[in-house]
Design a protein around this motif. Structure first.
Motif, PDB file in Angstrom:
ATOM      1  N   SER A 194      -0.618  -3.767   3.678  1.00  0.00           N
ATOM      2  CA  SER A 194      -2.014  -3.473   4.262  1.00  0.00           C
ATOM      3  C   SER A 194      -1.889  -3.913   5.778  1.00  0.00           C
ATOM      4  CB  SER A 194      -3.095  -4.116   3.290  1.00  0.00           C
ATOM      5  OG  SER A 194      -3.046  -5.502   3.142  1.00  0.00           O
ATOM      6  N   VAL A 211       0.844  -1.240   0.122  1.00  0.00           N
ATOM      7  CA  VAL A 211      -0.077  -0.010  -0.057  1.00  0.00           C
ATOM      8  C   VAL A 211       0.748   1.292  -0.166  1.00  0.00           C
ATOM      9  CG1 VAL A 211      -1.838  -1.328   1.237  1.00  0.00           C
ATOM     10  CG2 VAL A 211      -0.312  -0.061   2.536  1.00  0.00           C
ATOM     11  N   GLY A 212       2.067   1.029   0.201  1.00  0.00           N
ATOM     12  CA  GLY A 212       2.851   2.234  -0.137  1.00  0.00           C
ATOM     13  C   GLY A 212       4.562   2.021   0.109  1.00  0.00           C
ATOM     14  N   GLY A 253      -2.028  -1.403 -10.501  1.00  0.00           N
ATOM     15  CA  GLY A 253      -1.598  -0.774  -9.414  1.00  0.00           C
ATOM     16  C   GLY A 253      -0.318  -0.126  -9.236  1.00  0.00           C
ATOM     17  N   THR A 254       0.371  -0.010 -10.359  1.00  0.00           N
ATOM     18  CA  THR A 254       1.731   0.735 -10.643  1.00  0.00           C
ATOM     19  C   THR A 254       1.473   2.246 -10.444  1.00  0.00           C
ATOM     20  OG1 THR A 254       2.657  -1.151 -11.972  1.00  0.00           O
ATOM     21  CG2 THR A 254       3.624   0.752 -11.959  1.00  0.00           C
ATOM     22  N   SER A 255       0.143   2.696 -11.239  1.00  0.00           N
ATOM     23  CA  SER A 255      -0.051   4.015 -11.285  1.00  0.00           C
ATOM     24  C   SER A 255      -0.011   4.765 -10.046  1.00  0.00           C
ATOM     25  CB  SER A 255      -1.217   4.249 -12.059  1.00  0.00           C
ATOM     26  OG  SER A 255      -1.133   4.004 -13.304  1.00  0.00           O
ATOM     27  N   GLN A 256      -0.616   3.924  -8.940  1.00  0.00           N
ATOM     28  CA  GLN A 256      -0.725   4.732  -7.829  1.00  0.00           C
ATOM     29  C   GLN A 256       0.526   4.649  -6.891  1.00  0.00           C
ATOM     30  OE1 GLN A 256      -4.096   3.075  -5.517  1.00  0.00           O
ATOM     31  NE2 GLN A 256      -3.557   4.131  -3.547  1.00  0.00           N
ATOM     32  N   LEU A 257       1.495   3.594  -6.935  1.00  0.00           N
ATOM     33  CA  LEU A 257       2.505   3.374  -6.358  1.00  0.00           C
ATOM     34  C   LEU A 257       3.615   4.210  -6.734  1.00  0.00           C
ATOM     35  CD1 LEU A 257       2.497  -0.243  -5.639  1.00  0.00           C
ATOM     36  CD2 LEU A 257       2.259   1.430  -3.857  1.00  0.00           C
ATOM     37  N   GLN A 306       2.766   7.192  -8.426  1.00  0.00           N
ATOM     38  CA  GLN A 306       2.260   8.520  -7.863  1.00  0.00           C
ATOM     39  C   GLN A 306       3.108   8.972  -6.713  1.00  0.00           C
ATOM     40  OE1 GLN A 306      -2.029   8.853  -7.709  1.00  0.00           O
ATOM     41  NE2 GLN A 306      -2.125   8.533 -10.080  1.00  0.00           N
ATOM     42  N   GLU A 307       3.266   8.256  -5.609  1.00  0.00           N
ATOM     43  CA  GLU A 307       4.144   8.478  -4.501  1.00  0.00           C
ATOM     44  C   GLU A 307       5.229   9.078  -4.596  1.00  0.00           C
ATOM     45  OE1 GLU A 307       3.857   5.493  -1.412  1.00  0.00           O
ATOM     46  OE2 GLU A 307       1.712   5.147  -1.952  1.00  0.00           O
ATOM     47  N   ARG A 322       4.100  10.110 -13.151  1.00  0.00           N
ATOM     48  CA  ARG A 322       2.761   9.934 -13.862  1.00  0.00           C
ATOM     49  C   ARG A 322       2.905   9.039 -14.783  1.00  0.00           C
ATOM     50  NH1 ARG A 322       0.872  11.968 -18.735  1.00  0.00           N
ATOM     51  NH2 ARG A 322      -1.484  11.746 -19.060  1.00  0.00           N
TER      52      ARG A 322
END
Length: 388
Positions: free
Chosen positions: A181, A167-168, A198-202, A204-205, A209
């Motif tokens: 999680s 998750v992070g 799920g790669t996009s969200q990770l 972004q951290e 983009r």
């Protein structure tokens, strides 16, 4: 602490772990599913020549599968069975462009009409169209291929840990902390994201983009049948249909009756006699509905009429992660953080080859091909070009 943590145990993640572990790297693979592969194990299983820009990845994939098949049976054709790319009237220009692209990259092709096609593949009904015969084209059993890749990764020393939902990410003291999680933390010097959508969200951290779009795809599986089809049968419309499905606008979502899923006849007969038949492309943002299976069946019967009475034993649908420009992303996106994603419906066609290139980037070794086409920076550059 691992040298490298690979997040994702699909065909890309497992192949990457295998390459890195063979090079002497301490690798841990983390995946949220209870068994390796996730959606990868439910793919179509056709290894056909892709677009020109990614053919170096495909050629490396062929070499890796040949090596994997030395100790594993995953339905791999050591000798190519070939591919038939069909085109209806009005699609001949697309077919000629495909022929030119393959000829340029040394993939043997031959343009044929219906009478000649009947002599080489009698079950295929071409009607008033034409077809391109490709020498190359092979099959695999996706589920068995994932298992073989997992076994090779383990044999090389990689540790596989399933049931871990990442998750992070946090960079600290020259290493990455990977947070799950359930509160567990895994540490590694480097991290490879092979997590599909799920790669996009990770990413972004770390301020990167990577626009990925989910596209539904459905496949039908028949009962075992006598040998009917030798080659893989594809359709020239498949590529444009897949690319179009990644473009969902607000207007599409606002329209009460959205356009139906794109469908093209893609099929092959497996070693066990069953036909794997597809495929469809519809935005994952919208409900898939019941119609793709109906339209796939109609397209299959039209192209191979003898299949009309074949009993359907199974049907499944998965979401494929497409990069919005149709090319995978294989790049270092932050210090010690890498990504290999966006293969869409070509995960098995390009995945192992992409993993080879990814491992070379991670290990700071000369790459087997140019990396410019697969850079993550192309998306930020395109965004900047649109700014006033």
């Amino acid at each position: 602490m691992a040298d490298v943590a690979v997040i994702g145990a699909g065909v890309v993640g497992l192949s990457t772990a295998w390459m890195l572990a063979e090079a002497g790297t301490a690798v841990t693979v983390l995946d949220s599913s209870s068994s390796e592969g996730g959606a990868s194990g439910r793919a179509h299983g056709e290894i056909v020549p892709p677009a020109a820009t990614v053919q170096p990845l495909w050629r490396e994939t062929l070499a890796i599968y040949q090596r994997l098949a030395e100790h594993n049976d995953f339905g791999w054709d050591h000798t190519p069975v070939g591919t038939i790319i069909t085109a209806d009237r009005g699609e001949e220009k697309l077919l000629l462009a495909r022929k030119h692209a393959n000829d340029t990259h040394r993939v043997a092709t031959r343009l044929v009409r219906a009478p000649e096609l009947k002599t080489v593949e009698p079950a295929v009904d071409l009607s008033d169209g034409c077809a391109l015969l490709l020498t190359e084209g092979r099959k695999i059993n996706p589920h068995k291929a994932v298992a073989a890749l997992a076994g090779s990764a383990r044999a090389a020393g990689a540790a596989l840990r399933c049931g871990v939902t990442v998750v992070g990410l946090q960079r600290t003291a020259g290493r990455w902390r990977v947070m799950s999680s359930d509160g567990r933390i895994f540490e590694a010097t480097k991290v490879v994201l092979a997590t599909g959508l799920g790669t996009s969200q990770l990413a972004q951290e770390v301020g990167c983009r990577i626009p990925l779009v989910g596209v539904h795809g459905r496949i039908l599986l028949t009962e075992p049948l006598p040998t009917t089809l030798t080659r893989i049968v594809s359709a020239i419309s498949a590529g444009p249909a897949a690319f179009a499905a990644t473009k969902t606008t607000l207007r599409d979502l606002a329209t009460p009756t959205h356009k139906p899923a794109a469908v093209a006849s893609l099929m092959h007969q497996r070693q066990d006699g069953r036909f794997a038949i597809g495929a469809s492309w519809s935005p994952a943002l919208l409900p898939e509905g019941r119609y793709p299976a109906t339209r796939i069946a109609k397209a299959a019967i039209r192209r191979v009429p003898i299949l009309a009475d074949a009993v359907i034993e199974g049907s499944w649908s998965g979401v494929r992660p497409y990069a919005v420009d149709g090319r995978p992303v294989i790049d270092e996106i932050a210090e010690g953080l890498y990504t290999c994603c966006g293969h869409g419906g070509e995960g098995f066609i390009l995945g192992p080859g992409s993993a080879r290139l990814m491992s070379q980037i991670v290990l700071n070794r000369p790459p087997m091909c140019s990396t410019a086409e697969f850079s993550a920076t192309r998306f930020s550059e395109s965004l900047n070009k649109r700014e006033p």
